[in-house]
Design an enzyme around this catalytic site. Structure first.
Site, PDB file in Angstrom:
ATOM      1  N   GLY A   7       0.948  -1.374  -0.062  1.00 20.14           N
ATOM      2  CA  GLY A   7      -0.060  -0.197  -0.064  1.00 20.14           C
ATOM      3  C   GLY A   7       0.924   1.251   0.152  1.00 20.14           C
ATOM      4  N   VAL A  64      16.816   8.931  -2.341  1.00 22.77           N
ATOM      5  CA  VAL A  64      17.729   7.833  -2.776  1.00 22.77           C
ATOM      6  C   VAL A  64      18.399   8.136  -4.049  1.00 22.77           C
ATOM      7  CG1 VAL A  64      17.646   5.623  -3.934  1.00 22.77           C
ATOM      8  CG2 VAL A  64      16.440   6.110  -1.933  1.00 22.77           C
ATOM      9  N   GLY A  97       5.907  -1.974   3.568  1.00 20.71           N
ATOM     10  CA  GLY A  97       5.719  -2.454   4.988  1.00 20.71           C
ATOM     11  C   GLY A  97       6.122  -3.797   5.080  1.00 20.71           C
ATOM     12  N   ILE A 135       1.289   3.617   5.947  1.00 17.20           N
ATOM     13  CA  ILE A 135       0.617   4.352   6.871  1.00 17.20           C
ATOM     14  C   ILE A 135       0.434   3.747   8.402  1.00 17.20           C
ATOM     15  CG2 ILE A 135      -0.540   5.720   5.146  1.00 17.20           C
ATOM     16  CD1 ILE A 135      -3.007   4.355   5.873  1.00 17.20           C
ATOM     17  N   ASP A 136       0.516   2.503   8.364  1.00 19.86           N
ATOM     18  CA  ASP A 136      -0.037   1.577   9.854  1.00 19.86           C
ATOM     19  C   ASP A 136       1.102   1.886  10.829  1.00 19.86           C
ATOM     20  OD1 ASP A 136      -1.930   0.874   8.139  1.00 19.86           O
ATOM     21  OD2 ASP A 136      -1.484  -1.061   7.992  1.00 19.86           O
ATOM     22  N   MET A 175      -7.799   3.455   9.191  1.00 18.49           N
ATOM     23  CA  MET A 175      -7.163   2.182   8.926  1.00 18.49           C
ATOM     24  C   MET A 175      -6.324   1.705   9.828  1.00 18.49           C
ATOM     25  SD  MET A 175      -6.009   2.644   4.690  1.00 18.49           S
ATOM     26  CE  MET A 175      -7.244   2.079   3.342  1.00 18.49           C
ATOM     27  N   GLY A 176      -5.430   0.496   9.471  1.00 20.12           N
ATOM     28  CA  GLY A 176      -4.602  -0.320  10.344  1.00 20.12           C
ATOM     29  C   GLY A 176      -5.081  -1.927  10.378  1.00 20.12           C
ATOM     30  N   ARG A 177      -4.649  -2.400   9.649  1.00 16.33           N
ATOM     31  CA  ARG A 177      -5.097  -3.950   9.332  1.00 16.33           C
ATOM     32  C   ARG A 177      -4.949  -4.745  10.702  1.00 16.33           C
ATOM     33  NH1 ARG A 177      -3.484  -6.055   3.859  1.00 16.33           N
ATOM     34  NH2 ARG A 177      -1.915  -4.544   4.201  1.00 16.33           N
ATOM     35  N   ALA A 204     -11.604  11.619  21.495  1.00 26.42           N
ATOM     36  CA  ALA A 204     -12.436  10.647  21.090  1.00 26.42           C
ATOM     37  C   ALA A 204     -12.748  10.199  22.604  1.00 26.42           C
ATOM     38  CB  ALA A 204     -12.054   9.484  20.118  1.00 26.42           C
TER      39      ALA A 204
END
Ligand code: F6P
Length: 328
Positions: free
Chosen positions: A19, A31, A110, A135-136, A178-180, A195
């Site tokens: 991703g 790089v 990742g 992003i996770d 998100m965040g599997r 929250a």
């Protein structure tokens, strides 16, 4: 299997895998610019590992990486490549690399991408360095990954906006982020947005207790905000919303932020560390080193052996988990 012995690096391929995440372009730029400084040719491999299998390369010059540091996505494009998961796929990729004169790889990706780089280096000797691109923020050994800060800020802005309408309409809102397999985005966006509850995969969801607490809150506060990580063990935000209705009769609203969190211009932090890790990776390869994930811990660069980065599971910081008690 054919293996590499020569430690001299004159041509590096860089690719983005899995991703995409905001800041990958800043890393590619770092790089290429550092490679040119060290007299190393850098080529871009398109579509992640798939490009190694289909010989899909693009030359990278100072010009081709100008004006990209602020862009989300990946100029090289990315993919999840099934064929590379197999030893035959990695052998084919290695042979293709040799034919192209590629002597080292920089992979921006990742956990799955780290596993691929680890196995490729182990099986063929192809020197590889991974820059943590997801992003996770779920990569073992690094406190940060490219795109995490941007994704958290995107989620935070969205939760703040939802709070406005939730307050105005006196509603209960679930916001799914998100965040599997990792609650890092949920914890950071949840704590920063104030929250009422944060639901993450690392802590089993006590659904009866959660629903009763939301019911109690709703009687006094009228507005209740719950941030849910997509990987939570109960299913997802819709399922929790449904359970809340079945157990308490309370209606609630669900917003799934989805891929919005993957796009957008990277924050300064993501651009900075993407550049710093990219430069360090090129320097290491130029000095004959490899086999690491170039991460960040306590605001400094850390080199994590690829075997560990690829196979160990990151656990969440306990002091951060404690912050969740503050929320309600
Ligand atoms: O890259 C990580 C991630 O964004 C996860 O948070 C999410 O579960 C997954 O990728 C989604 O992947 P895809 O875009 O392939 O559906």
């Amino acid at each position: 299997m054919d293996v590499m012995n020569d430690s001299t690096v004159s041509k590096i391929a860089v690719l983005t895998s899995g991703g995409d995440s905001p800041g990958m372009n800043a890393a590619i730029r770092g790089v290429v610019r550092q490679g040119l400084k060290r007299g190393i040719e850098v080529i871009g491999c398109r579509h992640g590992y798939q490009g190694l299998l289909s010989n899909d390369y693009t030359p990278l010059t100072r010009e081709s990486v100008s004006n990209i540091i602020h862009l989300g996505g990946s100029i090289l494009t990315s993919s999840r490549c099934e064929e590379f998961r197999e030893p035959q796929g990695r052998e084919k990729a290695f042979k293709n690399c040799r034919a192209q004169g590629i002597d080292a790889l920089i992979v921006i990706g990742g956990n799955g991408s780290s596993q691929g780089a680890f196995l490729l280096q182990k099986e063929t000797g192809m020197k590889s360095i991974v820059l943590p691109g997801t992003i996770d923020n779920d990569i073992y050994g690094s406190n940060w990954s490219i795109g995490f800060d941007t994704a958290v800020n995107t989620a935070l802005e969205s939760v703040d906006r939802i709070r406005d309408t939730a307050n105005a309409m006196e509603r209960i809102f679930f916001v799914e982020v998100m965040g599997r397999h990792c609650g890092n985005i949920a914890i950071h966006a949840g704590v920063a947005s104030g929250a009422d509850y944060v639901v993450i995969p690392e802590i089993p969801t006590e659904i009866d207790l959660l629903c009763q607490e939301i019911k109690q809150d709703a009687q006094t506060k009228h507005t209740v905000l719950i941030v849910v990580s997509e990987g939570d063990d109960f299913g997802n935000a819709h399922k929790i919303s449904q359970a809340l209705f079945e157990k308490t009769g309370l209606k609630s609203w669900v917003t799934n932020l989805g891929h919005v969190q993957r796009g957008g211009s990277p924050t300064s932090r993501d651009r900075f560390f993407a550049t710093a890790t990219a430069v360090a990776a090129v320097n290491d390869l130029a000095e004959g080193k490899g086999g690491t994930l170039m991460g960040v811990a306590q605001n400094s660069l850390v080199r994590v052996p690829l075997e560990k980065a690829a196979n160990k599971k990151k656990s969440l910081d306990h002091s951060f988990l404690k912050l969740l008690d503050l929320q309600h």
